[in-house]
Design a protein around this motif. Structure first.
Motif, PDB file in Angstrom:
ATOM      1  N   ARG A 222       0.902  -1.211   0.128  1.00 49.76           N
ATOM      2  CA  ARG A 222      -0.167  -0.009  -0.020  1.00 49.76           C
ATOM      3  C   ARG A 222       0.779   1.209  -0.013  1.00 49.76           C
ATOM      4  O   ARG A 222       2.087   1.190   0.519  1.00 49.76           O
ATOM      5  CB  ARG A 222      -0.866  -0.073   1.076  1.00 49.76           C
ATOM      6  CG  ARG A 222      -1.835  -1.168   1.237  1.00 49.76           C
ATOM      7  CD  ARG A 222      -2.331  -1.730   0.095  1.00 49.76           C
ATOM      8  NE  ARG A 222      -3.024  -0.791  -0.654  1.00 49.76           N
ATOM      9  CZ  ARG A 222      -3.512  -0.991  -2.026  1.00 49.76           C
ATOM     10  NH1 ARG A 222      -3.332  -2.169  -2.608  1.00 49.76           N
ATOM     11  NH2 ARG A 222      -3.873   0.001  -2.489  1.00 49.76           N
ATOM     12  N   ASP A 223       0.179   2.236  -0.722  1.00 51.34           N
ATOM     13  CA  ASP A 223       1.107   3.557  -0.467  1.00 51.34           C
ATOM     14  C   ASP A 223       0.515   4.331   0.605  1.00 51.34           C
ATOM     15  O   ASP A 223      -0.251   5.054   0.959  1.00 51.34           O
ATOM     16  CB  ASP A 223       0.320   4.624  -1.660  1.00 51.34           C
ATOM     17  CG  ASP A 223       1.305   5.866  -1.818  1.00 51.34           C
ATOM     18  OD1 ASP A 223       2.084   5.872  -1.048  1.00 51.34           O
ATOM     19  OD2 ASP A 223       0.596   6.647  -2.752  1.00 51.34           O
ATOM     20  N   HIS A 224       1.571   4.195   1.953  1.00 49.82           N
ATOM     21  CA  HIS A 224       1.212   4.765   3.061  1.00 49.82           C
ATOM     22  C   HIS A 224       1.683   6.170   3.208  1.00 49.82           C
ATOM     23  O   HIS A 224       1.603   6.836   4.369  1.00 49.82           O
ATOM     24  CB  HIS A 224       1.984   4.040   4.195  1.00 49.82           C
ATOM     25  CG  HIS A 224       1.658   4.089   5.331  1.00 49.82           C
ATOM     26  ND1 HIS A 224       2.527   4.324   6.526  1.00 49.82           N
ATOM     27  CD2 HIS A 224       0.343   3.875   6.202  1.00 49.82           C
ATOM     28  CE1 HIS A 224       1.893   4.487   7.661  1.00 49.82           C
ATOM     29  NE2 HIS A 224       0.596   4.128   7.500  1.00 49.82           N
ATOM     30  N   ARG A 225       2.303   6.783   2.268  1.00 40.23           N
ATOM     31  CA  ARG A 225       2.812   8.147   2.318  1.00 40.23           C
ATOM     32  C   ARG A 225       1.867   9.151   2.296  1.00 40.23           C
ATOM     33  O   ARG A 225       0.423   8.985   1.947  1.00 40.23           O
ATOM     34  CB  ARG A 225       3.666   8.427   1.034  1.00 40.23           C
ATOM     35  CG  ARG A 225       4.801   7.375   0.880  1.00 40.23           C
ATOM     36  CD  ARG A 225       5.522   7.595  -0.473  1.00 40.23           C
ATOM     37  NE  ARG A 225       6.752   6.699  -0.578  1.00 40.23           N
ATOM     38  CZ  ARG A 225       7.256   6.167  -1.732  1.00 40.23           C
ATOM     39  NH1 ARG A 225       6.677   6.586  -2.986  1.00 40.23           N
ATOM     40  NH2 ARG A 225       8.180   5.423  -1.941  1.00 40.23           N
ATOM     41  N   LYS A 226       2.001  10.409   3.003  1.00 38.77           N
ATOM     42  CA  LYS A 226       1.365  11.605   2.865  1.00 38.77           C
ATOM     43  C   LYS A 226       2.134  12.712   2.496  1.00 38.77           C
ATOM     44  O   LYS A 226       3.050  13.116   3.211  1.00 38.77           O
ATOM     45  CB  LYS A 226       0.926  11.740   4.400  1.00 38.77           C
ATOM     46  CG  LYS A 226      -0.034  10.901   5.105  1.00 38.77           C
ATOM     47  CD  LYS A 226       0.684   9.740   5.797  1.00 38.77           C
ATOM     48  CE  LYS A 226      -0.306   8.843   6.670  1.00 38.77           C
ATOM     49  NZ  LYS A 226       0.704   7.471   6.980  1.00 38.77           N
ATOM     50  N   ILE A 227       2.085  13.037   1.337  1.00 35.64           N
ATOM     51  CA  ILE A 227       2.735  14.158   0.654  1.00 35.64           C
ATOM     52  C   ILE A 227       2.165  15.221   0.000  1.00 35.64           C
ATOM     53  O   ILE A 227       0.832  14.735  -0.661  1.00 35.64           O
ATOM     54  CB  ILE A 227       3.767  13.490  -0.615  1.00 35.64           C
ATOM     55  CG1 ILE A 227       4.625  12.484   0.250  1.00 35.64           C
ATOM     56  CG2 ILE A 227       4.342  14.559  -1.443  1.00 35.64           C
ATOM     57  CD1 ILE A 227       5.619  11.789  -1.162  1.00 35.64           C
ATOM     58  N   ILE A 228       2.167  16.414   0.466  1.00 39.83           N
ATOM     59  CA  ILE A 228       1.442  17.502  -0.570  1.00 39.83           C
ATOM     60  C   ILE A 228       2.653  18.484  -1.121  1.00 39.83           C
ATOM     61  O   ILE A 228       3.676  18.834  -0.302  1.00 39.83           O
ATOM     62  CB  ILE A 228       0.809  18.336   0.466  1.00 39.83           C
ATOM     63  CG1 ILE A 228      -0.571  17.382   0.956  1.00 39.83           C
ATOM     64  CG2 ILE A 228       0.048  19.675  -0.278  1.00 39.83           C
ATOM     65  CD1 ILE A 228      -1.511  18.151   1.777  1.00 39.83           C
ATOM     66  N   VAL A 229       2.474  18.521  -2.194  1.00 38.21           N
ATOM     67  CA  VAL A 229       3.600  19.822  -3.067  1.00 38.21           C
ATOM     68  C   VAL A 229       2.749  20.780  -3.335  1.00 38.21           C
ATOM     69  O   VAL A 229       1.701  20.450  -4.395  1.00 38.21           O
ATOM     70  CB  VAL A 229       4.313  19.123  -3.868  1.00 38.21           C
ATOM     71  CG1 VAL A 229       5.295  20.224  -4.570  1.00 38.21           C
ATOM     72  CG2 VAL A 229       5.137  18.074  -3.390  1.00 38.21           C
TER      73      VAL A 229
END
Length: 482
Positions: A222-229
């Motif tokens: 799973r994609d467990h990342r939390k990213i905002i750009v």
């Protein structure tokens, strides 16, 4: 046919064990962690049919697989140039050493690592809960002029999620490029909201959808990342998802979490990381332009690496960074994690550090959001306590922060828990920060959490009931499968 009909159960059992033994052979050849290997073998052999289902859903290994190739993004000329510009010269490396003073060799800095370029000119803001994060985030979104990129394990269209998605739809209608990647297992967005998102022009893709038979076997990754750009100038990374659970004004149970707001050079590696996920999730050939990597005017010197790990990386980069930090510590190690289900390497490193008279403290939740994870975590604590590690249980609410600060000069905040899944299975991202003022702030936040925590007494913990220990043992056995 009559024989088959009369012996159908025996035939199915025999077929089950033929497949199970084949799976066991495959597992043994993979040379997995012994505990994980044993867990899968027991499940396969003791639980007919169920064991095969568990292995099919969670046991397949995709690390280094071509299905997670990053080349489509990393080979683009704009990205190559950005990577080259991020490489530090000899003078800049010396500046990093000076910033860390006498402890400059605490962590072997991977200056030229393709996966985690060291960046210097950064401004970093430490965020200690969802309320503070979303207040800052909404302000930044309203000011966006070119693009907004989001990559999240959990996005729900509850109160805070609806507010965020509505704002993103609004920005899209204003002509801002908005792209969202959601994990198909962690997120939950209604059909009505999805229709609104599409109509507004927002591009959204699910990461590895599990509704299709061809993808079901990959639901474990799973994609467990939390990213905002935002506009290539502002980045967010940390433990806070988009859900009312993370916002105390919308949540009955107090939720303590940690996140970072970043401005400067470190936003570029975050942007590249987002594009690699977007490329995989969308299946589109996106042409990346210079507009996504604008110049900045940040003058602050905060050395920072964006470290990513997952099935698309050759090594467990985040776990290795944590391991190296622990083994090179000379004074103190302070860890906060919601799930403590580590591998043998991390356990041994912490035990050795504590027995070497370092100040080693670990905060875990007293009451988790998962009873299995809670019992599995508790099963490991006695090993720490007997070695002299101070373990605290956070009891104000639920602590979901994933942080570590070592010797007051190295700190990390990100998405990776201290568990098998984050170290070896999920797609994760952490910010590694080498700056004393930031680490002092992170240390102070840790000490504040200690005030809301209860220190575990080794003798009392050792004397907990046999029933509790038995449940912990079962949960621990299941831990590699969680």
């Amino acid at each position: 046919m009559e024989y088959v009909k009369n012996h159908i159960w025996q035939i199915l059992i025999a077929l089950n064990y033929v497949l199970a033994l084949s799976a066991v052979a495959t597992i043994l050849f993979k040379r997995l962690n012994p505990t994980k290997t044993l867990s899968y073998i027991i499940v396969l052999l003791v639980f007919p049919f169920i064991g095969l289902l568990v292995y099919y859903l969670f046991g397949q290994e995709y690390r280094k697989s071509k299905i997670f190739s990053r080349k489509n993004v990393l080979n683009q000329s704009v990205v190559k140039k950005v990577q080259e510009e991020l490489e530090l010269g000899t003078k800049e490396i010396e500046e990093v050493d000076l910033l860390l003073d006498e402890k400059s060799k605490l962590i072997p800095l991977l200056y030229n690592s393709e996966k985690s370029k060291m960046t210097i000119n950064n401004k970093v803001e430490l965020i200690k809960d969802g309320d503070a994060k979303f207040k800052l985030l909404f302000e930044d979104i309203k000011k966006a002029e070119h693009h907004i990129h989001l990559e999240y394990f959990i996005i729900k269209d509850d109160i805070i999620g609806t507010e965020l998605l509505n704002e993103l739809c609004k920005k899209s209608k204003e002509g801002i490029n908005v792209r969202i990647v959601i994990d198909d297992v962690g997120s939950n967005i209604s059909s009505k909201m999805k229709a609104k998102i599409k109509q507004s022009g927002v591009e959204m893709h699910a990461f590895m959808p599990v509704l299709f038979s061809g993808s079901t076997g990959k639901m474990n990754y799973r994609d467990h990342r939390k990213i905002i750009v935002i506009d290539g100038k502002i980045g967010y990374v940390g433990g806070i998802n988009v859900s009312d659970n993370y916002v105390n004004s919308n949540n009955k149970r107090y939720w303590r979490d940690t996140h970072l707001r970043i401005e400067g050079e470190a936003v570029k590696p975050l942007q590249i990381l987002f594009f690699t996920t977007w490329d995989f999730a969308s299946g589109e050939e996106l042409k990346i332009s210079k507009d996504y990597f604008p110049n900045h005017n940040i003058k602050e010197n905060v050395p920072l690496q964006i470290a990513a790990s997952g099935p698309d990386t050759d090594w467990s980069n985040i776990m290795e960074a944590i391991f190296v930090a622990i083994t090179n510590a000379v004074d103190s190690i302070y860890i906060t994690t919601p799930y403590f289900i580590p591998n043998d390497e991390i356990i041994t490193a912490l035990q050795v550090a504590a027995r070497s008279n370092l100040d080693v403290k670990v905060i875990v939740p007293k009451k988790s959001d998962s009873w299995v994870a809670e019992y599995a975590t508790n099963s490991y604590l006695e090993q720490l306590l007997e070695a002299g590690v101070e373990v605290y249980q956070y009891n104000k609410g639920f602590i979901h922060a994933k942080t570590m600060v070592v010797d007051g000069v190295f700190g990390t905040v990100g998405t990776a828990n201290m568990d098998y899944r984050s170290f070896n299975i999920n797609f994760e991202v952490n910010a590694l920060v080498y700056e004393k003022d930031f680490c002092e702030e992170l240390k102070n936040l840790f000490n504040d959490d200690l005030k809301d925590s209860e220190k575990i007494d080794y003798q009392s913990w050792k004397n907990r009931s046999k029933t509790t220990k038995f449940i912990e043992a079962i949960a621990r056995l299941a831990a590699p499968l969680l």
